[in-house]
Design a protein around this motif. Structure first.
Motif, PDB file in Angstrom:
ATOM      1  N   ILE A  66       0.278   7.564   5.186  1.00  0.00           N
ATOM      2  CA  ILE A  66      -1.123   7.569   4.777  1.00  0.00           C
ATOM      3  C   ILE A  66      -1.187   7.497   3.257  1.00  0.00           C
ATOM      4  O   ILE A  66      -0.916   8.481   2.561  1.00  0.00           O
ATOM      5  CB  ILE A  66      -1.847   8.822   5.293  1.00  0.00           C
ATOM      6  CG1 ILE A  66      -1.745   8.900   6.824  1.00  0.00           C
ATOM      7  CG2 ILE A  66      -3.305   8.827   4.861  1.00  0.00           C
ATOM      8  CD1 ILE A  66      -2.380  10.139   7.434  1.00  0.00           C
ATOM      9  N   ASP A  67      -1.517   6.317   2.750  1.00  0.00           N
ATOM     10  CA  ASP A  67      -1.579   6.133   1.299  1.00  0.00           C
ATOM     11  C   ASP A  67      -3.027   6.222   0.816  1.00  0.00           C
ATOM     12  O   ASP A  67      -3.956   6.527   1.587  1.00  0.00           O
ATOM     13  CB  ASP A  67      -0.954   4.795   0.903  1.00  0.00           C
ATOM     14  CG  ASP A  67      -1.611   3.604   1.600  1.00  0.00           C
ATOM     15  OD1 ASP A  67      -2.724   3.755   2.136  1.00  0.00           O
ATOM     16  OD2 ASP A  67      -1.004   2.510   1.587  1.00  0.00           O
ATOM     17  N   ALA A  68      -3.251   5.928  -0.449  1.00  0.00           N
ATOM     18  CA  ALA A  68      -4.581   6.063  -1.037  1.00  0.00           C
ATOM     19  C   ALA A  68      -5.577   5.109  -0.387  1.00  0.00           C
ATOM     20  O   ALA A  68      -6.742   5.471  -0.140  1.00  0.00           O
ATOM     21  CB  ALA A  68      -4.506   5.813  -2.539  1.00  0.00           C
ATOM     22  N   GLU A  69      -5.136   3.878  -0.113  1.00  0.00           N
ATOM     23  CA  GLU A  69      -6.038   2.906   0.502  1.00  0.00           C
ATOM     24  C   GLU A  69      -6.472   3.357   1.890  1.00  0.00           C
ATOM     25  O   GLU A  69      -7.658   3.292   2.240  1.00  0.00           O
ATOM     26  CB  GLU A  69      -5.347   1.543   0.589  1.00  0.00           C
ATOM     27  CG  GLU A  69      -6.216   0.461   1.220  1.00  0.00           C
ATOM     28  CD  GLU A  69      -5.496  -0.874   1.335  1.00  0.00           C
ATOM     29  OE1 GLU A  69      -6.065  -1.786   1.960  1.00  0.00           O
ATOM     30  OE2 GLU A  69      -4.370  -0.998   0.788  1.00  0.00           O
ATOM     31  N   LEU A  70      -5.502   3.836   2.693  1.00  0.00           N
ATOM     32  CA  LEU A  70      -5.844   4.302   4.039  1.00  0.00           C
ATOM     33  C   LEU A  70      -6.729   5.547   3.975  1.00  0.00           C
ATOM     34  O   LEU A  70      -7.644   5.719   4.790  1.00  0.00           O
ATOM     35  CB  LEU A  70      -4.571   4.592   4.831  1.00  0.00           C
ATOM     36  CG  LEU A  70      -4.768   5.090   6.263  1.00  0.00           C
ATOM     37  CD1 LEU A  70      -5.624   4.133   7.075  1.00  0.00           C
ATOM     38  CD2 LEU A  70      -3.411   5.300   6.947  1.00  0.00           C
TER      39      LEU A  70
END
Length: 307
Positions: A66-70
């Motif tokens: 889970i990155d910043a975009e997600l």
């Protein structure tokens, strides 16, 4: 109540189905891990949760991290709360904060017992007689958050890790739904975990290798805990032999550890105490077969000693 659901393996399918069909709830999206290679041909295949979501027409987000975009996509879903059942990846603080009422994890143990990836498997291997499930508020630590609700289940003589997980995945689904509702409505009373902590790290193939010097009871517990995955096994003539359920035979005490004999229709193997009886086996490159049929197929002059 709008829910983001995060899960990946088959054990996470019944809770998703329960939430999708429960009146007053709406699953706005499903988060699962990316397609993984399956079978000998390594065909990329959606996770069981992804397949269930697609059949129900639910939006699916696939990610192993889970990155910043997600996180921003999650924030934009409008979910009131998130449910987690064996998603298989850490949820960072930013993502935890992206859902107003937080993330509620359904974990298949009575926390703080058996924190980690293989709670049911480790419980069976340890000889526990009671298992259960807990819902808790997800936080940065490994299964350390305050508990919202619990349920218990007594083990049955024929149980393996597979049967227990399948059963708990169904019976604990209402617990998850009730916990989500209580948290959103503000009636939940989460309590800090209390008691002795035990850890349940992910099993490896080596965890399935039977140690014949162990007492028979320990061997029975080990086989139950590693069935069906990663599977119990031993070595014979340098080749792997997979084992399924074994039965304690305290009436048979003269066999040495690893010594295997056929007596009537019973295939017996010595341990560090008394013998155990094999039920089915799977020789390398062959199908699962009855243990007695396998033993009769070997030369009667061969001495069988498992390594």
């Amino acid at each position: 109540m709008k829910i983001l659901y995060a899960g990946t393996p088959s054990v996470a399918v019944p809770p998703l189905a329960h939430l999708a069909e429960r009146p007053g709830t709406e699953v706005v999206a499903v988060l699962t891990r990316t397609d993984a290679p399956v079978g000998r041909k390594k065909v990329l295949t959606p996770s069981p949760v992804a397949q269930e979501a697609q059949e129900r027409g639910l939006p699916v987000l696939k990610a192993n991290r889970i990155d910043a975009e997600l996180t921003e996509r999650i924030r934009g879903l409008g979910a009131d709360v998130a449910a987690v059942v064996a998603y298989g990846a850490l949820v960072p603080r930013a993502a935890l904060d992206a859902v107003p009422h937080g993330w509620i994890n359904l974990h298949f143990s009575l926390l703080p017992q058996w924190r980690g990836a293989a709670p049911v498997q480790r419980a069976l291997m340890a000889g526990d007689t009671v298992v259960g499930a807990s819902t808790f508020l997800l936080e940065a630590g490994l299964d350390t958050g305050p508990v919202v609700g619990t349920m218990t289940d007594e083990l049955r003589p024929e149980d393996t890790a597979g049967t227990v997980l399948e059963r708990l995945s169904r019976t604990a689904a209402p617990l998850l739904a009730d916990s989500l509702r209580a948290v959103v409505e503000g009636t939940a009373r989460p309590t800090a975990q209390q008691g002795e902590v035990s850890l349940a790290p992910k099993l490896t193939a080596e965890d399935g290798r039977v140690r014949w010097m162990d007492p028979a009871v320990a061997v029975v517990h080990q086989v139950r805990g590693v069935t069906p995955e990663p599977g119990a096994w031993t070595r014979l003539d340098g080749r792997r032999l997979k084992l399924e359920r074994v039965v304690a035979r305290p009436d048979e005490r003269e066999l040495a550890p690893g010594e295997c004999v056929l007596r009537g229709d019973a295939v017996l193997v010595g341990t560090g105490s008394y013998a155990v009886q094999l039920t089915t086996v799977q020789p390398a490159g062959k199908k699962i077969m009855d243990a007695a049929a396998w033993a009769r197929g070997r030369s009667t002059e061969d001495e069988v000693v498992f390594e």
